[in-house]
Every structure is written in C-alpha cells, then in structure tokens.
Design a protein around this motif. Structure first.
Motif: not given
Ligand code: ASP
Ligand code: MG
Length: 440
Positions: A36-38, A195-198
């Motif tokens: 994921s991103a930081l 999408k978020r959390g993807g």
């Molecule tokens: N960086 C993205 C988010 O914060 C994807 C992820 O973290 O799963 O939604």
C-alpha cells in the motif's frame, strides 16, 4: 509462490519498512510483495485532488509541499548510504514534479486517478531502493503493466493472469518481486484504482492469477477479531473461518479486510492468512473453504446506514412490486444491504446516500416512504449459526434492553443481522461480547 501484502501502517515508518524487508527475505518460496501507500498518503492525495478540482491551487500546493517534506524526512531514515539516498531523492523529485505539473493543467477525472496512484508508486520504489542498499535481489513488477479493470470497473482476471505470468516468465531467476496494490489500468488504458482499501483486492487477484500457495495480508492486528477492538475492551482473534464467513464480516464492517478481496481467493481456492507485522509469530486468522468449527465466530458493525420503509397496503404483495422497487436502486447503482418484508411494508437499508434524493422521488408513487438515517447494522456471523442451539435465545437475551429496528435471519446460514440506531452501537457490541462470547 506466495503473496504477502503489507498495508499502510506496515510501511508507514522507515523502521517498519526495514522490518518487513526482514519478513519477506525469511521466505524460502518465491514471493510477490504487494504494498500500500505509506499511511496517510492516499488521504493526502485525495485532499490534493479535491483542492485542484475546486480550483484552489494554493491549498493544493501547500498540501503537495507538506507531503513532499514528509517523504524527504522518511528517506533520510530509510537508507544510510549516500548513493541510495540520492536515488531515493530522485524518486521523490520525479513524483512530486508530476504533482506540481498537474497543478498547472486543467483538472479532469482521469488526472485525479493519476494523483491517487502516486502513493503506491512511491512506497514500492522506495522499498526497492532499500532492498538494493541491503544487497537483496529483487524485481519491481509495475502493477500498471498487468492489473486492469473493464468498463464496469471489474478486474479482468483472465488478462491479469496472462500478463502477470509473462512478466514472471521473463524473470524466472528472481525470488522476490515487489508490486503496487490498489492501482490498475481501466478499459480506456488510463491509470485507475480498485477503490479505497483496494490493496487487499490487488493481493487476492494476484494470488488467484498465479495460483499462489497462500495470500498473506499483513496488518497491525493479529487477525480478524471476534468483535470490534476499537469499541470493545476484550476481543480475541478468530483462528479459522470460511470464505463465506469472512465475506460477511468484511462486508458488514470488519475493517481488516476489503470485502471485494474475498472472491478471487475463494474462486481460485487460495487460502488467505491475516497476520500481524508487529507480532509475526502470532497465528492470525486462516481463511479457507472450511469454517473449522460451527457456531458464532464474530460480530461486526457497519455504520452510516440509511433505513427506508415503503408502505403500501394496496400493492405490496402484488407480483412485480419488489422488482419495481429494486429497479429504482439498480438505476442509481445503489446496493441494498438488508431487506425485510411484511404484509403491508418493505424495509431495506443502503449505505450510499449519493442518489438518495432521486431514489426517494422515484419510490414515492409506490406508497408512503419513510427514511431513517444514522443507523448501524450489527452482524452476528458464524458457520451454520442459525442452526446452533440456543443461539437466538442467547443473542436476543443479551440485548433485550436495546430497540431493534430490523432483523435479517436466514438470508445466509452464516449470518444474522440487526439494524439499530447508531447511538446503541457501543452498548450492543459490549453486551454481545458478554452474552455470546463470555468476554467482558
Ligand atoms: N492506499 C490505498 C488506500 O489508502 C489502498 C490501500 O491502502 O489499500 O485506500
Ligand atoms: Mg486495508
């Protein structure tokens, strides 16, 4: 080959990145690491995009500079050698230059997706620079070269499979691969996302595409817990559950796993393991086809639910009535979560109010429509829960003082859902913890 996915908090600090490098290099089998991103980055990028969309370039510029400063100090602690630091700074310069260029051109939806993609591009590239500094052989697989979605935003598993195996084929000698979660290309070939959390979804799709031995989702908690640890004091991790149970829990509020990430693993029969970066020896939760045991496993809560009741003594039981109602929700691409019917009314819930006004207007001709916002769905999940002796008695016995607006029982053999006013959420989760799990 296995997949190991690390979330934002697992890569959010330089020492955490060092730590996960240690975890992934312990493996004997080849690994695809999905990052994921930081933590905080995607939120910051959303904010930057919003400022630009509103034409507020000053605020956007401020947010860009603030984020850049964060990365500048991050890499100072990530790497030690001068040469690695120069490379890391060049990566940061490249991505922030891109954001600064976007500031100057006219905004579009496609550009906002480009902005959002910078987080995962940065985290993976910086991680690879650290691996290189440590002399750890690895290969960066650009997700934009194999991860794709179609016109309906659905992942194209067939194409992902072909492209990813081609990429892997070209680097047969490597054992450690790193790739971005979340980002993909859409049907127009533009940069897009799941999408978020993807990132969980990316990991599960990759695991399915390569028939991985396991898809490991590493977070900052030791698995899926029996209750929400943010609300209830004493919770325990669930050792094993089925894909069906995990899907219910993920959909109905357990934040640890993105709900869409279940189906690829389930369809391709890839076991999923939820593990804790800070406690790697903990067992975590294993998700497989088998549930492992019968009975109540966990409860979860889903917030911001809107309840809609349509009353019509004249039409309700006429055939075609439910179809007409459902068509309204379909037209506005709004999923229905819970539904119950009686002789004179139908009650249902949604969690997306983007088109609520339009939906209500179109429902009007069918009868009287009542709307209650600010509700919470409480889901009690467990294998064959409905047939477990005393379950219903225990469930309702422990929450007798709480008004329940709707009950959904029997839709699946693994779930009983209750709709309550949001104000009772903490209380109901605590009482269920005691009544159903004997935990206080
Ligand atoms: N960086 C993205 C988010 O914060 C994807 C992820 O973290 O799963 O939604
Ligand atoms: Mg997550």
């Amino acid at each position: 080959m296995k997949v190991m996915k690390f979330g934002g908090t697992s890569v959010g600090k330089p020492e955490r990145m060092h730590h996960i490098a240690g975890l992934v290099t312990k493996e004997t089998e080849p690994v695809i690491v999905v990052l994921s991103a930081l933590s905080g980055t995607t939120n910051a990028l959303v904010e930057i995009g919003d400022h630009i969309a509103k034409g507020d370039r000053n605020s956007a510029k401020q947010a860009i500079d603030k984020l850049e400063a964060h990365y500048q100090s991050f890499v100072k602690e990530l790497v030690k050698k001068e040469e690695a630091l120069i490379k890391a700074k060049a990566i940061i310069a490249e991505h922030f230059e891109f954001l600064n260029i976007i500031l100057k051109i006219s905004f579009s939806e496609a550009l906002s997706k480009d902005i959002l993609a910078q987080g995962e591009l940065l985290s993976t590239k910086l991680f690879c620079i650290y691996l290189e500094e440590q002399g750890i052989a690895h290969m960066l697989l650009p997700a934009l070269e194999f991860m794709s979605i179609d016109h309906y935003d659905e992942p194209q598993i067939g194409s992902i499979k072909v492209k990813l195996s081609q990429l892997l084929q070209q680097h047969k000698d490597k054992k450690l691969f790193v790739t971005q979660g979340y980002i993909c290309r859409n049907a127009r070939g533009e940069v897009d996302n799941l999408k978020r959390g993807g990132s969980d979804y990316s990991a599960s799709l990759i695991a399915a595409a390569i028939s991985a031995s396991v898809c490991e989702i590493w977070t900052d908690i030791d698995g899926m817990h029996n209750n929400d640890p943010r609300v209830v004091k004493k919770t325990v991790p669930v050792e094993q559950m089925s894909f069906d149970e995990a899907a219910e829990l993920a959909y109905f509020g357990a934040k640890i796993l993105h709900p869409a990430s279940i189906w690829p693993a389930q369809t391709y029969k890839i076991p999923v393991r939820l593990l804790n970066t800070m406690q790697p020896e903990a067992k975590g939760t294993l998700i497989t086809e088998e549930a492992g045991s019968v009975g109540v496993k966990a409860v979860a809560a889903k917030d911001n639910i809107i309840a809609i009741r349509i009353k019509s003594s004249r039409m309700l039981l006429a055939y075609g009535f439910l179809r007409k109602i459902f068509e309204v929700f379909e037209k506005y691409r709004t999923p229905i979560d819970m539904i119950t019917t009686s002789e004179v009314a139908v009650s249902l819930t949604i969690d997306n109010d983007a088109n609520l006004k339009e939906i209500l207007k179109e429902l009007e001709p069918f009868g009287t429509v009542e709307v209650d916002k600010n509700h919470t769905i409480i889901s009690v999940v467990g294998n064959e829960i409905a047939q477990t002796e005393d379950m219903v008695k225990k469930l309702f016995g422990s929450i007798m003082n709480i008004p329940v607006r709707m009950v959904s029982y029997g839709g699946s053999p693994h779930n009983i859902s209750l709709l309550i006013s949001a104000e009772y959420k903490t209380q109901i989760l605590q009482q269920l913890n005691k009544g159903m799990f004997g935990l206080e």
